[in-house]
Write a protein that holds these residues in place. Structure first.
Motif, PDB file in Angstrom:
ATOM      1  N   SER A 167       0.822  -1.202   0.000  1.00 34.13           N
ATOM      2  CA  SER A 167       0.000   0.000   0.000  1.00 34.13           C
ATOM      3  C   SER A 167       0.860   1.257   0.000  1.00 34.13           C
ATOM      4  CB  SER A 167      -0.910   0.005   1.238  1.00 34.13           C
ATOM      5  OG  SER A 167      -1.459   1.282   1.468  1.00 34.13           O
ATOM      6  N   GLY A 168       0.566   2.167  -0.923  1.00 27.46           N
ATOM      7  CA  GLY A 168       1.257   3.447  -0.932  1.00 27.46           C
ATOM      8  C   GLY A 168       0.970   4.258   0.312  1.00 27.46           C
ATOM      9  N   LEU A 169      -0.256   4.161   0.832  1.00 20.84           N
ATOM     10  CA  LEU A 169      -0.609   4.876   2.048  1.00 20.84           C
ATOM     11  C   LEU A 169       0.204   4.369   3.228  1.00 20.84           C
ATOM     12  CD1 LEU A 169      -2.348   6.845   3.649  1.00 20.84           C
ATOM     13  CD2 LEU A 169      -4.084   5.036   3.851  1.00 20.84           C
ATOM     14  N   ALA A 170       0.352   3.055   3.328  1.00 19.86           N
ATOM     15  CA  ALA A 170       1.142   2.483   4.420  1.00 19.86           C
ATOM     16  C   ALA A 170       2.597   2.927   4.326  1.00 19.86           C
ATOM     17  CB  ALA A 170       1.048   0.964   4.393  1.00 19.86           C
ATOM     18  N   ALA A 171       3.140   2.925   3.114  1.00 20.28           N
ATOM     19  CA  ALA A 171       4.518   3.373   2.929  1.00 20.28           C
ATOM     20  C   ALA A 171       4.664   4.845   3.290  1.00 20.28           C
ATOM     21  CB  ALA A 171       4.957   3.132   1.485  1.00 20.28           C
ATOM     22  N   ALA A 172       3.634   5.643   2.956  1.00 20.31           N
ATOM     23  CA  ALA A 172       3.672   7.066   3.283  1.00 20.31           C
ATOM     24  C   ALA A 172       3.649   7.281   4.790  1.00 20.31           C
ATOM     25  CB  ALA A 172       2.497   7.784   2.629  1.00 20.31           C
ATOM     26  N   VAL A 173       2.832   6.504   5.497  1.00 24.34           N
ATOM     27  CA  VAL A 173       2.778   6.627   6.951  1.00 24.34           C
ATOM     28  C   VAL A 173       4.146   6.335   7.561  1.00 24.34           C
ATOM     29  CG1 VAL A 173       1.829   5.594   9.063  1.00 24.34           C
ATOM     30  CG2 VAL A 173       0.310   6.172   7.163  1.00 24.34           C
ATOM     31  N   GLY A 174       4.779   5.258   7.126  1.00 26.87           N
ATOM     32  CA  GLY A 174       6.102   4.923   7.651  1.00 26.87           C
ATOM     33  C   GLY A 174       7.143   5.955   7.294  1.00 26.87           C
ATOM     34  N   GLY A 175       7.132   6.418   6.039  1.00 27.27           N
ATOM     35  CA  GLY A 175       8.104   7.421   5.619  1.00 27.27           C
ATOM     36  C   GLY A 175       7.957   8.723   6.377  1.00 27.27           C
ATOM     37  N   LEU A 176       6.720   9.182   6.539  1.00 31.73           N
ATOM     38  CA  LEU A 176       6.482  10.429   7.258  1.00 31.73           C
ATOM     39  C   LEU A 176       6.785  10.285   8.741  1.00 31.73           C
ATOM     40  CD1 LEU A 176       3.179  11.546   5.484  1.00 31.73           C
ATOM     41  CD2 LEU A 176       5.443  12.578   5.229  1.00 31.73           C
ATOM     42  N   LEU A 177       6.504   9.108   9.301  1.00 32.34           N
ATOM     43  CA  LEU A 177       6.808   8.888  10.712  1.00 32.34           C
ATOM     44  C   LEU A 177       8.291   9.050  10.979  1.00 32.34           C
ATOM     45  CD1 LEU A 177       6.368   8.048  13.618  1.00 32.34           C
ATOM     46  CD2 LEU A 177       6.166   5.665  12.863  1.00 32.34           C
ATOM     47  N   PHE A 178       9.127   8.474  10.116  1.00 31.64           N
ATOM     48  CA  PHE A 178      10.561   8.628  10.342  1.00 31.64           C
ATOM     49  C   PHE A 178      11.053  10.012   9.923  1.00 31.64           C
ATOM     50  CE2 PHE A 178      14.981   8.440   8.839  1.00 31.64           C
ATOM     51  CZ  PHE A 178      15.596   8.168  10.049  1.00 31.64           C
ATOM     52  N   GLY A 179      10.649  10.483   8.732  1.00 32.36           N
ATOM     53  CA  GLY A 179      11.162  11.754   8.231  1.00 32.36           C
ATOM     54  C   GLY A 179      10.828  12.935   9.123  1.00 32.36           C
ATOM     55  N   PHE A 180       9.698  12.847   9.831  1.00 36.21           N
ATOM     56  CA  PHE A 180       9.306  13.934  10.727  1.00 36.21           C
ATOM     57  C   PHE A 180       9.167  13.429  12.164  1.00 36.21           C
ATOM     58  CE2 PHE A 180       7.946  15.094   6.485  1.00 36.21           C
ATOM     59  CZ  PHE A 180       8.480  16.366   6.369  1.00 36.21           C
ATOM     60  N   SER A 181       9.955  12.443  12.490  1.00 35.41           N
ATOM     61  CA  SER A 181       9.977  11.912  13.854  1.00 35.41           C
ATOM     62  C   SER A 181      10.562  12.957  14.799  1.00 35.41           C
ATOM     63  CB  SER A 181      10.812  10.634  13.905  1.00 35.41           C
ATOM     64  OG  SER A 181      12.163  10.928  13.584  1.00 35.41           O
ATOM     65  N   PRO A 182      10.266  12.858  16.087  1.00 32.52           N
ATOM     66  CA  PRO A 182      10.852  13.810  17.040  1.00 32.52           C
ATOM     67  C   PRO A 182      12.374  13.887  16.948  1.00 32.52           C
ATOM     68  CG  PRO A 182       9.096  12.572  18.092  1.00 32.52           C
ATOM     69  CD  PRO A 182       9.293  11.947  16.738  1.00 32.52           C
TER      70      PRO A 182
END
Length: 648
Positions: A167-182
């Motif tokens: 899923s592209g949405l799932a990949a986006a969630v993971g990518g955004l979680l790391f890229g904008f992680s605290p």
């Protein structure tokens, strides 16, 4: 048929056929099935949308810099931004004069600085040299920081699409979680190196390709080039990436059913790594020599390893620079605002363990192998992040040694800060949450009921929203004096001579480094040198070749301390001719020909005490002359201040 480490997706996701029993697979079979790719026409719109979202998020986080790049500076780490702006500007100087990329005498006159042992970021300095020259290091810094955050989210999105989820949405969630992680957002307070998560993603991507049987030469060459690039972007992050990806690959291969696949992978992996070592070793021979045997080398780091360790409670706390922090739910448990690398929050931690349990219980054997390898990496790096002694709620328990206590004297590990190992743990969190999201989005996933998918989706949103980032805080810094920007300084300094502003540049004030940087960025044949500066170097210069421990800046001389205390705390003692004689010795050592005082002096939290600086310097050197927008004191090298200015 080529043999490669596949996309790590379980075979039941890859195809509706029954699960493959790899314990009886033929020797020529792939280690795991071939990649399932979304048709290009369907994938590209999703990729473009993700790139736009990631870039918009990065601009949002860095909006304070973009609002006024020539005036604003990150409020939490003024010094590191100044240092990186200097490094970027040195790229222009280096290309113009073909100077040594790993050593300079422009700083720390007369000794110089070993840039190979500092965050020289040669890759950024060279690639962005045109932008730095035409628009300034301030714009280059903001651009790189923005692209780092966006690129980190986007590369890990692509990584997930290729290796773990459909899923592209799932990949986006993971990518955004790391890229904008605290962790990455906290490092956006000045660190161009530690926001380069995209580099780690690319290196990890290629490590997973090493078991390909017929492509070991190509894979080794590419990985060698990537390691060379990674070393000049963020050497410490590359060190972590090598440990984490190597450990994952090792555990993953040994966890396969039967040992045939592991044995089949050994040869291409070793061949590829041999090629990588040759390529990277050849290209990095010079910087590695400078790092380990060059002038002004040192061992360890200039920071306290026990101070820069993760607090156990910090993992469960919310970050200050987040939505939760805005409502007062954040906790101040980090060494400083730039090193708040964990702070995942209780909801996300609980969701992570629920996701692991759910995926493990309901996934086929292939997916469990991946989960096992990820779990081993997460546990080990979690233990490393805690440092040599346990810290709990801000208090160190010296009587409780931890894993890192065994590594504090081990080369390379002795130069790393344990708190930064947390970023690898965050990567694992992002991958697992993406895998869970994939099961929520897919109707044929592990969560079959509609209600179950809704509940899980809500839980994912509830865990992520509290740690959503706020923009990086900025403040105004002192403007570049006309005295410098106009080139009028050349009337007061000989060719390649030494000049400094007050106080001498240090961790507390990097104004002089910034102004030297902007002079380098504009180009031209003339440039001044400066004493001191903000960088890492040996603690003691007295013994040539001594393998000393590191410190920030040079060993302090008495006059530098006097000026520092005046600027930082407003100390204005009544000075004597003995103090003036000491100033003569110190300025002769630095070979300073002129000093100047601007209208404003930037400190870590705002302006430093200019009035105290003026009074102390006037006691030392007499009345200054007004030149443009600064006060200038000429210094005649070798002349006693009393003879030059008379009794003060």
């Amino acid at each position: 048929m080529n043999s490669g480490l596949d996309n790590l997706r379980d075979v039941t996701i890859a195809a509706p056929a029954p699960e493959t029993d790899l314990t009886t697979a033929a020797p020529d079979d792939e280690i795991i099935p071939e990649e399932i790719s979304t048709p290009r026409k369907r994938a590209w719109p999703g990729h473009i949308l993700m790139a736009v979202i990631a870039l918009a998020g990065a601009v949002y986080v860095c909006q304070g810099l973009w609002a006024a790049p020539y005036r604003n500076v990150v409020a939490e780490n003024v010094s590191d931004q100044g240092q990186f702006e200097w490094m970027l500007s040195y790229g222009v100087y280096m290309l113009q004069h073909l100077s040594n990329p790993f050593f300079t005498d422009l700083l720390n006159a007369p000794r110089g600085v070993n840039l190979a042992m500092n965050t020289s970021s040669t890759f950024y300095a060279v690639v962005f040299a045109p932008l730095t020259h035409f628009l300034g290091a301030q714009v280059s810094f903001a651009a790189i920081m923005t692209l780092n955050l966006a690129g980190s989210a986007f590369v890990w999105y692509l990584f997930l699409r290729r290796w773990l989820v459909r899923s592209g949405l799932a990949a986006a969630v993971g990518g955004l979680l790391f890229g904008f992680s605290p962790g990455l957002v906290s490092h956006a307070n000045g660190h161009l190196n530690w926001t380069s998560g995209w580099m780690v993603g690319i290196v990890a991507w290629w490590v997973l390709k090493l078991p390909e049987r017929d492509r070991w030469l190509r894979n080794g060459i590419v990985l060698g080039l990537l390691c060379t690039m990674g070393f000049s972007v963020a050497a410490e992050a590359l060190f972590f990436a090598a440990q984490a990806s190597g450990l994952f690959l090792f555990v993953w291969l040994l966890s396969r059913p039967g040992l045939r696949q592991a044995r089949a992978a050994i040869k291409p992996v070793l061949l590829s790594l041999s090629v990588t070592a040759v390529v990277a070793g050849t290209l990095l021979a010079w910087p590695l020599y400078m790092h380990f045997a060059g002038p002004l080398k040192f061992s360890g780091t200039g920071f306290g390893m026990r101070q820069f360790s993760e607090d156990l409670v910090a993992y469960a706390a919310f970050p200050l620079q987040s939505v939760a922090g805005k409502f007062g739910w954040g906790a101040d448990l980090a060494p400083n605002a730039t090193e708040a690398t964990s702070f995942l929050g209780v909801p996300l931690i609980l969701l992570f363990f629920v996701a692991l349990a759910l995926l493990w219980r309901r996934s086929p054997r292939e997916r469990r192998v991946t989960l096992r390898a990820l779990s081993v990496v997460a546990v080990l790096f979690f233990l490393l992040s805690l440092g040599p002694r346990l810290k709990f709620l801000g208090e160190e328990h010296a009587d409780i040694p931890l894993l890192y206590a065994l590594l504090t004297e081990v080369p390379l590990f002795d130069s790393a800060l344990p708190v930064r190992y947390t970023l690898v743990v965050v990567v694992v969190f992002a991958l697992v949450i993406a895998m869970l999201t994939d099961e929520v989005v897919r109707r044929d996933g592990l969560i079959r009921s509609h209600a179950g998918r809704i509940v899980t989706g809500v839980a994912i949103v509830a865990a992520l929203v509290p740690i959503a980032p706020l923009p990086v805080r900025t403040m105004e810094r002192s403007a570049e004096p006309v005295f410098i920007s106009s080139g009028h300084w050349q009337d007061y300094v000989s060719d390649n001579g030494v000049i400094t502003s007050l106080p001498l540049s240090s961790e507390v004030s990097v104004d002089m480094m910034r102004w030297q940087a902007y002079t380098m960025a504009r180009g031209g044949d003339k440039l001044f040198r400066m004493p001191a500066g903000y960088w890492l170097g040996p603690r003691d210069y007295t013994e040539v070749g001594r393998n000393d421990t590191g410190r920030l800046g040079p060993p302090e001389r008495p006059t530098a301390k006097l000026l520092y205390r005046a600027a930082r705390w407003g100390n204005m003692p009544k000075l004597t001719n003995l103090d003036r004689a000491q100033a003569r010795v110190d300025f002769a050592y630095w070979k300073v020909e002129a000093i100047f005082l601007p209208d404003h002096v930037t400190g870590p939290k705002g302006d430093l005490n200019r009035d105290a600086l003026l009074q102390v310097t006037t006691q030392l050197f007499g009345e200054p002359e007004q030149v443009d927008d600064v006060l200038v004191w000429r210094i005649r090298p070798g002349v006693d201040p009393v003879d030059q200015w008379g009794e003060v």
